[in-house]
Design a protein around this motif. Sequence first.
Motif, mmCIF file in Angstrom:
data_model
loop_
_atom_site.group_PDB
_atom_site.id
_atom_site.type_symbol
_atom_site.label_atom_id
_atom_site.label_comp_id
_atom_site.label_asym_id
_atom_site.label_seq_id
_atom_site.Cartn_x
_atom_site.Cartn_y
_atom_site.Cartn_z
ATOM 1 N N VAL A 1 -4.652 22.522 4.844
ATOM 2 C CA VAL A 1 -5.231 21.229 4.478
ATOM 3 C C VAL A 1 -4.257 20.510 3.555
ATOM 4 O O VAL A 1 -3.937 21.004 2.479
ATOM 5 N N GLN A 2 -3.764 19.372 4.002
ATOM 6 C CA GLN A 2 -2.822 18.613 3.186
ATOM 7 C C GLN A 2 -3.250 17.164 3.126
ATOM 8 O O GLN A 2 -3.830 16.627 4.073
ATOM 9 N N LEU A 3 -2.940 16.539 2.005
ATOM 10 C CA LEU A 3 -3.214 15.121 1.807
ATOM 11 C C LEU A 3 -1.905 14.434 1.468
ATOM 12 O O LEU A 3 -1.134 14.945 0.652
ATOM 13 N N GLN A 4 -1.682 13.291 2.072
ATOM 14 C CA GLN A 4 -0.429 12.579 1.848
ATOM 15 C C GLN A 4 -0.722 11.237 1.202
ATOM 16 O O GLN A 4 -1.353 10.367 1.825
ATOM 17 N N ALA A 5 -0.255 11.083 -0.026
ATOM 18 C CA ALA A 5 -0.402 9.828 -0.762
ATOM 19 C C ALA A 5 0.924 9.087 -0.742
ATOM 20 O O ALA A 5 1.987 9.707 -0.792
ATOM 21 N N SER A 6 0.845 7.782 -0.670
ATOM 22 C CA SER A 6 2.054 6.962 -0.687
ATOM 23 C C SER A 6 1.723 5.619 -1.314
ATOM 24 O O SER A 6 0.610 5.403 -1.788
ATOM 25 N N GLY A 7 2.706 4.718 -1.291
ATOM 26 C CA GLY A 7 2.453 3.360 -1.760
ATOM 27 C C GLY A 7 2.802 3.111 -3.208
ATOM 28 O O GLY A 7 2.703 1.983 -3.679
ATOM 29 N N GLY A 8 3.204 4.160 -3.925
ATOM 30 C CA GLY A 8 3.566 3.968 -5.316
ATOM 31 C C GLY A 8 4.878 3.215 -5.444
ATOM 32 O O GLY A 8 5.565 2.953 -4.469
ATOM 33 N N GLY A 9 5.201 2.866 -6.673
ATOM 34 C CA GLY A 9 6.439 2.146 -6.928
ATOM 35 C C GLY A 9 6.383 1.445 -8.264
ATOM 36 O O GLY A 9 5.557 1.781 -9.114
ATOM 37 N N LEU A 10 7.246 0.470 -8.389
ATOM 38 C CA LEU A 10 7.337 -0.295 -9.632
ATOM 39 C C LEU A 10 6.631 -1.635 -9.457
ATOM 40 O O LEU A 10 6.840 -2.317 -8.447
ATOM 41 N N ALA A 11 5.779 -1.977 -10.409
ATOM 42 C CA ALA A 11 5.080 -3.265 -10.382
ATOM 43 C C ALA A 11 5.124 -3.877 -11.770
ATOM 44 O O ALA A 11 5.257 -3.159 -12.770
ATOM 45 N N GLN A 12 4.996 -5.173 -11.809
ATOM 46 C CA GLN A 12 4.921 -5.859 -13.099
ATOM 47 C C GLN A 12 3.478 -5.923 -13.566
ATOM 48 O O GLN A 12 2.540 -5.891 -12.748
ATOM 49 N N ALA A 13 3.282 -6.010 -14.849
ATOM 50 C CA ALA A 13 1.935 -6.178 -15.385
ATOM 51 C C ALA A 13 1.281 -7.405 -14.745
ATOM 52 O O ALA A 13 1.924 -8.451 -14.601
ATOM 53 N N GLY A 14 0.037 -7.230 -14.348
ATOM 54 C CA GLY A 14 -0.681 -8.289 -13.659
ATOM 55 C C GLY A 14 -0.545 -8.233 -12.151
ATOM 56 O O GLY A 14 -1.246 -8.959 -11.438
ATOM 57 N N GLY A 15 0.341 -7.396 -11.661
ATOM 58 C CA GLY A 15 0.576 -7.285 -10.234
ATOM 59 C C GLY A 15 -0.388 -6.336 -9.551
ATOM 60 O O GLY A 15 -1.361 -5.856 -10.150
ATOM 61 N N SER A 16 -0.102 -6.067 -8.278
ATOM 62 C CA SER A 16 -0.980 -5.240 -7.449
ATOM 63 C C SER A 16 -0.177 -4.232 -6.645
ATOM 64 O O SER A 16 0.990 -4.465 -6.315
ATOM 65 N N LEU A 17 -0.820 -3.140 -6.343
ATOM 66 C CA LEU A 17 -0.299 -2.140 -5.414
ATOM 67 C C LEU A 17 -1.476 -1.579 -4.626
ATOM 68 O O LEU A 17 -2.615 -1.570 -5.115
ATOM 69 N N ARG A 18 -1.194 -1.086 -3.448
ATOM 70 C CA ARG A 18 -2.224 -0.402 -2.664
ATOM 71 C C ARG A 18 -1.700 0.967 -2.252
ATOM 72 O O ARG A 18 -0.601 1.084 -1.690
ATOM 73 N N LEU A 19 -2.483 1.972 -2.548
ATOM 74 C CA LEU A 19 -2.097 3.345 -2.250
ATOM 75 C C LEU A 19 -2.946 3.874 -1.099
ATOM 76 O O LEU A 19 -4.173 3.928 -1.221
ATOM 77 N N PRO A 20 -2.334 4.283 0.005
ATOM 78 C CA PRO A 20 -3.086 4.946 1.059
ATOM 79 C C PRO A 20 -3.033 6.464 0.905
ATOM 80 O O PRO A 20 -2.034 7.007 0.424
ATOM 81 N N CYS A 21 -4.092 7.117 1.321
ATOM 82 C CA CYS A 21 -4.150 8.581 1.368
ATOM 83 C C CYS A 21 -4.543 8.970 2.787
ATOM 84 O O CYS A 21 -5.602 8.554 3.281
ATOM 85 N N VAL A 22 -3.681 9.760 3.408
ATOM 86 C CA VAL A 22 -3.904 10.170 4.789
ATOM 87 C C VAL A 22 -3.947 11.685 4.854
ATOM 88 O O VAL A 22 -3.028 12.351 4.369
ATOM 89 N N PRO A 23 -4.977 12.266 5.438
ATOM 90 C CA PRO A 23 -5.004 13.717 5.589
ATOM 91 C C PRO A 23 -4.061 14.160 6.704
ATOM 92 O O PRO A 23 -3.863 13.435 7.679
ATOM 93 N N SER A 24 -3.484 15.324 6.529
ATOM 94 C CA SER A 24 -2.566 15.859 7.531
ATOM 95 C C SER A 24 -3.236 16.987 8.288
ATOM 96 O O SER A 24 -3.614 17.990 7.710
ATOM 97 N N GLY A 25 -3.406 16.790 9.590
ATOM 98 C CA GLY A 25 -3.950 17.861 10.410
ATOM 99 C C GLY A 25 -5.452 17.929 10.478
ATOM 100 O O GLY A 25 -5.998 18.852 11.101
ATOM 101 N N PHE A 26 -6.134 16.995 9.855
ATOM 102 C CA PHE A 26 -7.589 16.978 9.965
ATOM 103 C C PHE A 26 -8.080 15.560 9.724
ATOM 104 O O PHE A 26 -7.337 14.681 9.301
ATOM 105 N N THR A 27 -9.342 15.352 10.001
ATOM 106 C CA THR A 27 -9.966 14.044 9.828
ATOM 107 C C THR A 27 -10.935 14.102 8.667
ATOM 108 O O THR A 27 -11.700 15.061 8.540
ATOM 109 N N PHE A 28 -10.878 13.086 7.826
ATOM 110 C CA PHE A 28 -11.879 13.014 6.762
ATOM 111 C C PHE A 28 -13.264 13.073 7.401
ATOM 112 O O PHE A 28 -13.556 12.365 8.339
ATOM 113 N N GLY A 29 -14.108 13.917 6.880
ATOM 114 C CA GLY A 29 -15.443 14.056 7.432
ATOM 115 C C GLY A 29 -15.572 15.226 8.389
ATOM 116 O O GLY A 29 -16.684 15.577 8.789
ATOM 117 N N SER A 30 -14.446 15.842 8.760
ATOM 118 C CA SER A 30 -14.523 16.980 9.680
ATOM 119 C C SER A 30 -14.968 18.242 8.957
ATOM 120 O O SER A 30 -15.348 19.222 9.600
#
Length: 122
Positions: free
Chosen positions: A1-30
């Motif tokens: 069971v693995q989870l893959q997070a991404s989307g991080g980085g450098l942002a300025q104060a007041g800015g936005s980022l979106r982080l996705p989390c995708v499971p590897s080898g299975f489906t959420f809810g399975s």
Amino acid sequence: VQLQASGGGLAQAGGSLRLPCVPSGFTFGSFDTHAVGWFRQAQGKERELVATFTGGDNTNYGDSVKGRFTISRNNAKNTVYLQMNSLKPEDTAIYYCNARMEVATIPITNYWGKGTQVTVSS
């Protein structure tokens, strides 16, 4: 069971980022899933709750992110997202995707992704 997070980085104060989390080898809810979401750990501090789904569409947010961050999911893409708006330097941390599940005969266990670094500059 693995989870893959991404989307991080450098942002300025007041800015936005979106982080996705995708499971590897299975489906959420399975598996019997008690919670899915995000935690973070700043340097020298304890890991803390950011946002999670807890049972169906119920959500739980850490006090420091309420009103600024939103957790969501796209079942078709098998992805859980963390939308972070109005970022502050104190949001700087490693963000971890988490799923608290019962997998097969294994009792309830916290599963963690490797984390993605978010750095917010002032």
